[in-house]
Write a protein that holds these residues in place. Structure first.
Motif, PDB file in Angstrom:
ATOM      1  N   ASP A  55     -35.957 -32.990  42.823  1.00 24.28           N
ATOM      2  CA  ASP A  55     -36.930 -33.232  41.758  1.00 24.28           C
ATOM      3  C   ASP A  55     -38.008 -32.152  41.724  1.00 24.28           C
ATOM      4  OD1 ASP A  55     -35.629 -35.475  40.886  1.00 24.28           O
ATOM      5  OD2 ASP A  55     -37.003 -36.924  41.785  1.00 24.28           O
ATOM      6  N   LEU A  56     -38.419 -31.689  42.896  1.00 21.06           N
ATOM      7  CA  LEU A  56     -39.435 -30.641  42.959  1.00 21.06           C
ATOM      8  C   LEU A  56     -38.961 -29.356  42.280  1.00 21.06           C
ATOM      9  CD1 LEU A  56     -41.105 -30.775  46.499  1.00 21.06           C
ATOM     10  CD2 LEU A  56     -42.286 -30.652  44.293  1.00 21.06           C
ATOM     11  N   ALA A  57     -37.662 -29.105  42.339  1.00 22.00           N
ATOM     12  CA  ALA A  57     -37.121 -27.870  41.773  1.00 22.00           C
ATOM     13  C   ALA A  57     -37.211 -27.829  40.256  1.00 22.00           C
ATOM     14  CB  ALA A  57     -35.660 -27.708  42.206  1.00 22.00           C
ATOM     15  N   THR A  58     -37.361 -29.005  39.626  1.00 24.09           N
ATOM     16  CA  THR A  58     -37.358 -29.046  38.160  1.00 24.09           C
ATOM     17  C   THR A  58     -38.618 -29.642  37.545  1.00 24.09           C
ATOM     18  OG1 THR A  58     -36.231 -31.200  38.207  1.00 24.09           O
ATOM     19  CG2 THR A  58     -34.838 -29.228  38.089  1.00 24.09           C
ATOM     20  N   GLU A  59     -39.462 -30.272  38.343  1.00 23.86           N
ATOM     21  CA  GLU A  59     -40.630 -30.977  37.804  1.00 23.86           C
ATOM     22  C   GLU A  59     -41.750 -29.998  37.458  1.00 23.86           C
ATOM     23  OE1 GLU A  59     -42.706 -33.523  36.094  1.00 23.86           O
ATOM     24  OE2 GLU A  59     -40.921 -34.366  37.092  1.00 23.86           O
ATOM     25  N   SER A  60     -42.345 -30.184  36.262  1.00 19.42           N
ATOM     26  CA  SER A  60     -43.430 -29.301  35.839  1.00 19.42           C
ATOM     27  C   SER A  60     -44.781 -30.010  35.743  1.00 19.42           C
ATOM     28  CB  SER A  60     -43.094 -28.688  34.471  1.00 19.42           C
ATOM     29  OG  SER A  60     -42.899 -29.709  33.498  1.00 19.42           O
ATOM     30  N   ASP A  61     -44.797 -31.326  35.600  1.00 18.11           N
ATOM     31  CA  ASP A  61     -46.061 -32.041  35.492  1.00 18.11           C
ATOM     32  C   ASP A  61     -46.826 -31.927  36.814  1.00 18.11           C
ATOM     33  OD1 ASP A  61     -47.862 -34.154  34.163  1.00 18.11           O
ATOM     34  OD2 ASP A  61     -47.357 -35.088  36.084  1.00 18.11           O
ATOM     35  N   PRO A  62     -48.092 -31.465  36.775  1.00 19.40           N
ATOM     36  CA  PRO A  62     -48.811 -31.210  38.034  1.00 19.40           C
ATOM     37  C   PRO A  62     -49.071 -32.466  38.864  1.00 19.40           C
ATOM     38  CG  PRO A  62     -50.263 -30.912  36.125  1.00 19.40           C
ATOM     39  CD  PRO A  62     -48.877 -31.030  35.598  1.00 19.40           C
ATOM     40  N   LEU A  63     -49.368 -33.585  38.220  1.00 22.16           N
ATOM     41  CA  LEU A  63     -49.630 -34.803  38.996  1.00 22.16           C
ATOM     42  C   LEU A  63     -48.346 -35.316  39.646  1.00 22.16           C
ATOM     43  CD1 LEU A  63     -52.159 -36.716  36.698  1.00 22.16           C
ATOM     44  CD2 LEU A  63     -52.641 -35.399  38.758  1.00 22.16           C
ATOM     45  N   THR A  64     -47.244 -35.273  38.905  1.00 18.82           N
ATOM     46  CA  THR A  64     -45.966 -35.696  39.483  1.00 18.82           C
ATOM     47  C   THR A  64     -45.560 -34.757  40.610  1.00 18.82           C
ATOM     48  OG1 THR A  64     -45.289 -36.619  37.355  1.00 18.82           O
ATOM     49  CG2 THR A  64     -43.559 -36.247  38.980  1.00 18.82           C
ATOM     50  N   ARG A  65     -45.783 -33.457  40.436  1.00 20.72           N
ATOM     51  CA  ARG A  65     -45.470 -32.514  41.513  1.00 20.72           C
ATOM     52  C   ARG A  65     -46.297 -32.824  42.760  1.00 20.72           C
ATOM     53  NH1 ARG A  65     -42.350 -28.269  41.156  1.00 20.72           N
ATOM     54  NH2 ARG A  65     -43.376 -27.353  42.971  1.00 20.72           N
ATOM     55  N   SER A  66     -47.545 -33.224  42.568  1.00 20.98           N
ATOM     56  CA  SER A  66     -48.374 -33.565  43.726  1.00 20.98           C
ATOM     57  C   SER A  66     -47.799 -34.767  44.477  1.00 20.98           C
ATOM     58  CB  SER A  66     -49.807 -33.870  43.272  1.00 20.98           C
ATOM     59  OG  SER A  66     -50.431 -32.718  42.784  1.00 20.98           O
ATOM     60  N   LYS A  67     -47.324 -35.758  43.731  1.00 22.69           N
ATOM     61  CA  LYS A  67     -46.657 -36.889  44.381  1.00 22.69           C
ATOM     62  C   LYS A  67     -45.447 -36.409  45.189  1.00 22.69           C
ATOM     63  CE  LYS A  67     -47.551 -40.597  40.991  1.00 22.69           C
ATOM     64  NZ  LYS A  67     -46.891 -41.576  40.089  1.00 22.69           N
ATOM     65  N   LEU A  68     -44.644 -35.584  44.555  1.00 26.49           N
ATOM     66  CA  LEU A  68     -43.426 -35.109  45.215  1.00 26.49           C
ATOM     67  C   LEU A  68     -43.741 -34.278  46.447  1.00 26.49           C
ATOM     68  CD1 LEU A  68     -41.370 -34.156  42.026  1.00 26.49           C
ATOM     69  CD2 LEU A  68     -40.957 -36.098  43.554  1.00 26.49           C
ATOM     70  N   GLU A  69     -44.790 -33.475  46.381  1.00 28.73           N
ATOM     71  CA  GLU A  69     -45.159 -32.659  47.543  1.00 28.73           C
ATOM     72  C   GLU A  69     -45.597 -33.535  48.713  1.00 28.73           C
ATOM     73  OE1 GLU A  69     -48.048 -30.147  45.792  1.00 28.73           O
ATOM     74  OE2 GLU A  69     -46.575 -28.784  44.878  1.00 28.73           O
ATOM     75  N   ILE A  70     -46.300 -34.629  48.412  1.00 24.93           N
ATOM     76  CA  ILE A  70     -46.684 -35.553  49.490  1.00 24.93           C
ATOM     77  C   ILE A  70     -45.438 -36.220  50.057  1.00 24.93           C
ATOM     78  CG2 ILE A  70     -47.901 -37.700  50.011  1.00 24.93           C
ATOM     79  CD1 ILE A  70     -50.012 -36.844  47.960  1.00 24.93           C
ATOM     80  N   LEU A  71     -44.529 -36.659  49.175  1.00 25.24           N
ATOM     81  CA  LEU A  71     -43.290 -37.288  49.644  1.00 25.24           C
ATOM     82  C   LEU A  71     -42.460 -36.312  50.485  1.00 25.24           C
ATOM     83  CD1 LEU A  71     -42.213 -39.231  46.412  1.00 25.24           C
ATOM     84  CD2 LEU A  71     -43.182 -40.197  48.503  1.00 25.24           C
ATOM     85  N   ALA A  72     -42.461 -35.049  50.092  1.00 25.31           N
ATOM     86  CA  ALA A  72     -41.688 -34.050  50.840  1.00 25.31           C
ATOM     87  C   ALA A  72     -42.217 -33.880  52.257  1.00 25.31           C
ATOM     88  CB  ALA A  72     -41.709 -32.717  50.103  1.00 25.31           C
ATOM     89  N   GLY A  73     -43.488 -34.159  52.452  1.00 24.73           N
ATOM     90  CA  GLY A  73     -44.086 -33.992  53.770  1.00 24.73           C
ATOM     91  C   GLY A  73     -43.995 -35.223  54.660  1.00 24.73           C
ATOM     92  N   LEU A  74     -43.365 -36.275  54.187  1.00 22.46           N
ATOM     93  CA  LEU A  74     -43.253 -37.488  54.992  1.00 22.46           C
ATOM     94  C   LEU A  74     -42.271 -37.306  56.145  1.00 22.46           C
ATOM     95  CD1 LEU A  74     -43.150 -40.229  52.192  1.00 22.46           C
ATOM     96  CD2 LEU A  74     -45.123 -39.427  53.517  1.00 22.46           C
TER      97      LEU A  74
END
Length: 554
Positions: free
Chosen positions: A336-355
């Motif tokens: 999802d991170l590879a294709t997501e452009s919305d900044p707030l959604t990307r922030s969610k994904l970045e936090i999830l990626a660090g779990l």
């Protein structure tokens, strides 16, 4: 030293109107306000005056130099909402435009009288809007002996600052012209037509009390419930004190991943000693001390980018709890991170990626997010749940999770109100700006008006719109005068419901709960109606002569 919104705020807009440079957005007049996850302060435009700090009813704003470590991610989150200006100065302006309270044109027959059914945020914001004007009387009817709806019974115990919004409601309830009729059920103790006979208008602010239910095999087995019911159990709601919450299994499964699901997962995996400093109910605290739960799985049908929880809630959760993902779900996040452009959604994904990894051993209770999990059937024996079978969304592959407690958190819907039209598909009362279709003198505000969207403070602008329509109708002569004095209403209700709890009775309950906290806990709630009524009965009553005079004047 710019100020920062540091949590999933109540979004009532008070800070917006207090800011002298209009640097807090979205404001109530902007399109994204109703659905915004929180409000944001522009760090470049903020002039550090601190007006927003005192205006915020839940203590969500602080200078960036006074943040706790767990609050630091909110600095970037606030800034992210505003576009980069490439060296240009940020725009400043006068105060954001405030929608003026509607002016009530007085009539010779007496004040504008409004009955409000419900006592949660939408009801109290509507009462406040009405009582800013002279010549208005508001009577609030609530079926429980205690007011404030979901703020009292639906906010998680560890979110005590959010509950501070009740201080605003207390001030409204103390206003001249305000009367509580608590422990009074409209439709049982008094009808809609009787309310209309004693008021110019009736405004329903009853929320969306029904949970949406899963329609799968085995969902009625013992050991299944809803996250909303468990939150009410945590909070000591008298109708849920005896809810069977089985914490004897090592795993709890929650279907749905909105903020309420996170609330329940957070409480079920929290340290009981930390919860003992909140207003959590004693019966829930005892159960949590004896809990065997080691993992709460939050299962979602869709992928990580479609997570229903808000970014502020995710930040808060990961700052205090162990949250993990399986290797397969980590792969989904990266995809999802590879294709997501919305900044707030990307922030969610970045936090999830660090779990952390779910495959790693854990030394304390943890929370696991699981994606692409569509519930297929509940498995059990002897009438009790033993597990949940999921299909991997979009495939026929199945996966089973063993559990002793299955909770659903898949949304809410309104409940039909006797004598009012109801849109069963949308779960709301059909209305035009709050004016109920085809029912003169009847209005709605809050979730029963617009559906289950927004946060506590979103109800402020929603209620304001309804009140403006109501007052416009009154000023235009479209609302008939009541046929009886207010004193007749009081006599009628007390005859039908001798156990009515008035403002003095609620004050006695409130004071007793605060005293039971002993200065260590915010309050220790009464969880049984008979207990509440017994305490309310101890409230001092005004002298008989004053009561008789009040009745004559009204």
């Amino acid at each position: 030293m710019p100020h920062v919104v540091t949590q999933s705020c109540c979004s009532d807009g008070s800070c917006v109107y207090a800011c002298p440079v209009n640097c807090i957005h979205p404001s109530p007049d902007e399109p994204g306000f109703a659905t915004a996850e929180m409000l944001y302060i522009d760090p470049d435009a903020c002039v550090d005056c601190g007006a927003c700090v005192s205006a915020c009813p839940v203590g969500a704003i602080a200078p960036d130099t006074k943040l706790e470590p767990k609050q630091l991610p909110f600095v970037e989150l606030n800034a992210m909402y505003f576009p980069k200006r490439e060296g240009k100065l940020p725009p400043t302006s006068k105060l954001a435009p405030v929608l003026e309270a509607p002016r009530v044109n007085s009539r010779p027959g007496g004040p504008l009288r409004v009955a409000i059914v419900g006592s949660g945020p939408a009801a109290m914001y509507a009462a406040d809007e009405l009582l800013t004007q002279q010549g208005v009387e508001v009577n609030v009817f609530e079926k429980l002996p205690t007011p404030y709806g979901l703020v009292r019974a639906g906010v998680a115990p560890d979110h005590q600052t959010t509950k501070h919004v009740t201080r605003l409601f207390d001030r409204t309830a103390a206003s001249p012209g305000f009367t509580f009729y608590l422990n009074v059920a409209v439709g049982e103790h008094i009808t809609h037509d009787e309310l209309l006979a004693h008021h110019h208008a009736v405004l329903y602010a009853v929320g969306a009390p029904n949970d949406r239910r899963l329609d799968i095999e085995g969902v009625d087995l013992s050991g299944t419930s809803t996250a909303t019911e468990v939150v009410a159990w945590f909070n000591g709601h008298p109708e849920y004190t005896d809810l069977p919450v089985d914490l004897s299994h090592e795993r709890v499964v929650i279907v749905g991943n909105g903020n309420v699901a996170l609330d329940v997962a957070r409480i079920l995996t929290a340290e009981p000693d930390a919860l003992a400093r909140t207003d959590i109910s004693d019966h829930a605290l005892t159960a949590l001390r004896d809990s065997h739960v080691r993992e709460v799985v939050i299962a979602a049908r869709r992928g990580p980018a479609q997570s229903a929880f808000t970014l502020p809630e995710l930040i808060g959760l990961t700052a205090t709890h162990e949250v993990v993902l399986s290797a397969a779900d980590h792969d989904l996040v990266q995809s999802d991170l590879a294709t997501e452009s919305d900044p707030l959604t990307r922030s969610k994904l970045e936090i999830l990626a660090g779990l952390g990894a779910a495959e790693a051993p854990s030394t304390r209770p943890r929370i696991r997010f699981a994606y692409l999990m569509t519930p297929h059937r509940v498995i059990g024996s002897a009438g009790r749940v033993e597990g949940v079978e999921f299909t991997i969304t979009g495939t026929t592959e199945t996966r089973r999770l063993d559990t002793g407690l299955l909770l659903t958190s898949i949304g809410y819907r309104g409940k039909a109100i006797r004598d009012l039209p109801f849109d069963d598909a949308a779960g709301v009362v059909p209305n035009e700006g709050g004016r109920v279709d085809g029912t003169p003198g009847t209005y709605v505000a809050g979730w029963i008006k617009r559906g289950p969207t927004g946060f506590i403070g979103t109800n402020k602008s929603c209620a304001s719109q309804t009140v403006h329509e109501l007052v416009a109708d009154y000023n235009a002569g479209a609302l008939a005068d009541p046929v009886a004095k207010t004193s007749a209403l009081d006599r009628l209700v007390r005859t039908r419901q001798p156990d009515l709890v008035d403002s003095a009775g609620w004050a006695a309950i409130d004071s007793a709960e605060l005293a039971r906290g002993g200065g260590i806990r915010p309050r220790v709630k009464f969880t049984a109606v008979p207990e509440m009524l017994a305490v309310a009965a101890t409230a001092p009553r005004p002298p008989l002569s004053r009561r008789l005079l009040s009745g004559l004047l009204r």
